[in-house]
Design an enzyme around this catalytic site. Sequence first.
Site, PDB file in Angstrom:
ATOM      1  NE  ARG A 190      -1.079 -30.132  14.663  1.00  0.00           N
ATOM      2  CZ  ARG A 190      -1.110 -29.936  15.775  1.00  0.00           C
ATOM      3  NH1 ARG A 190       0.216 -29.872  16.499  1.00  0.00           N
ATOM      4  NH2 ARG A 190      -2.171 -29.849  16.872  1.00  0.00           N
ATOM      5  CD  GLN A 207      -9.882 -39.783   0.558  1.00  0.00           C
ATOM      6  OE1 GLN A 207     -11.001 -39.349   0.435  1.00  0.00           O
ATOM      7  NE2 GLN A 207      -9.277 -40.896   0.098  1.00  0.00           N
ATOM      8  CB  THR A 240     -11.859   8.050   0.746  1.00  0.00           C
ATOM      9  OG1 THR A 240     -11.904   7.054  -0.457  1.00  0.00           O
ATOM     10  CG2 THR A 240     -13.096   7.584   1.582  1.00  0.00           C
ATOM     11  CD  GLU A 268      -7.107   2.434  -4.079  1.00  0.00           C
ATOM     12  OE1 GLU A 268      -7.674   3.084  -4.854  1.00  0.00           O
ATOM     13  OE2 GLU A 268      -5.936   2.589  -3.704  1.00  0.00           O
ATOM     14  CB  SER A 273      -1.058  -0.142   1.203  1.00  0.00           C
ATOM     15  OG  SER A 273      -1.777  -0.780   1.278  1.00  0.00           O
ATOM     16  CB  CYS A 331      -5.253   8.367 -10.086  1.00  0.00           C
ATOM     17  SG  CYS A 331      -4.479   9.794 -10.595  1.00  0.00           S
ATOM     18  CG  LEU A 332      -9.292   5.587  -7.465  1.00  0.00           C
ATOM     19  CD1 LEU A 332     -10.794   5.860  -7.209  1.00  0.00           C
ATOM     20  CD2 LEU A 332      -8.620   5.304  -6.269  1.00  0.00           C
ATOM     21  NE  ARG A 334     -10.942   0.905  -8.495  1.00  0.00           N
ATOM     22  CZ  ARG A 334     -11.613   1.704  -8.976  1.00  0.00           C
ATOM     23  NH1 ARG A 334     -11.822   1.921 -10.321  1.00  0.00           N
ATOM     24  NH2 ARG A 334     -12.605   2.401  -8.016  1.00  0.00           N
ATOM     25  CG  PHE A 386      -4.745   9.616  -4.370  1.00  0.00           C
ATOM     26  CD1 PHE A 386      -4.413  10.224  -5.509  1.00  0.00           C
ATOM     27  CD2 PHE A 386      -6.049   9.397  -4.237  1.00  0.00           C
ATOM     28  CE1 PHE A 386      -4.899  10.477  -6.639  1.00  0.00           C
ATOM     29  CE2 PHE A 386      -6.984   9.491  -5.490  1.00  0.00           C
ATOM     30  CZ  PHE A 386      -6.329   9.866  -6.628  1.00  0.00           C
TER      31      PHE A 386
END
Length: 410
Positions: free
Chosen positions: A294, A305, A146, A389, A105, A264-265, A269, A143
């Site tokens: 394990r 299975q 929001t 985004e 990020s 830009c978004l 993304r 940026f």
Amino acid sequence: MSVPSAAEPPPFDPGDPLGLDDLLDPEERAIRDTVRAWAADRVLPHVAGWYERGELPGVRELAEELGSLGALGMSLTGYGCAGASAVQYGLACLELEAADSGIRSLVSVQGSLAMYAIHRYGSEEQKERWLPGMAAGTTIGCFGLTEPDHGSDPSGMRTYARRDGSDWVLDGRKMWITNGSVAGVAVVWARTGPEGDDGGNGAGGGGVRGFLVPAGTPGFSAPEIRHKWSLRASVTSELVLDGVRLPADAVLPGVTGLRGPLSCLSHARYGIVWGSMGAARASFEAALGYARTREQFGRPIGGFQLTQAKLADMALELHKGILLAHHLGRRMDAGRLQAEQVSFGKLNNVREAIEICRTARTILGANGISLEYPVMRHATNLESVLTYEGTVEMHQLVLGKALTGLDAFR
């Protein structure tokens, strides 16, 4: 007439079951390996502690190191940027998010949002002032789109910029802003009145303009948001603009309207399409290693299975997602990538990555909730990635509109 025998195929590789490495050239592999090695050295030994404490110490030093790798504004050209291909940038995002979504990020917001906005829409003077330092990591960017009451519908934004002589005065708030409190410059999107509308509106833009707000400008502050249970090893802030006065040359001259921030978004993304598969890969590898060692009922749980069915399904979705990211990257490099295709990738890959993490957690049992393993950290981080985004619902509607030709947004 004898028929030449086919070359013997290489042995099956559990780490690359589809042979996707064959899609990469030597330079792409070298970039991937360099970023992976950096993350293994500088992030993985510490990130569980950062996450537990809810901090990202030394973020400025990390940014400078990422700058020295060429990872900031990686796919941009000039001004100290690496000029890498879309696929090279995607591979870097995958390796960074395999360490932690917060690190990817940091890079995404710096390069795909803040730097991309300046590079695409800024004046030459703005590019020369800001981009070299941002590419080097000596200046961090954020940026601001929001708002507290407007996320998926940015056309309702309340942040407003008015003219006062030749200056602009901004008032408003932005929310959930990565890098905000450590940024040297904020790209802030605001409504303007008729005097700020030069006729270049995008659909529904209403005179939305981008402004470059340097840190320390009177009236501008970026208090950090605390008490997060996701992206804890990431700096997240609110931006407060209280009568922030900016000169005329602070506005990005190259765009008016929502098409500016939305473009830009879309670029950001694309990085998420790759990055989410990094978080998924780390969780899958943790589950696979655990299943091999394990023991329950006298043998490794990987021999049962139901566990094998889980691992097979996880591997299918992981490597299909990486293949999708490769395809979109090649389309971007060819200049053929469409915004709807980015929505396709973001919607699928983040959603599948979360499911891989949740399934990995079931294989690890109670140990899956421990920070000794990366699975729960990646799962909780991806809850944020799923939202930012563009939420699942928004990307579903983007694709629904593209498929039917009918707009369900309004």
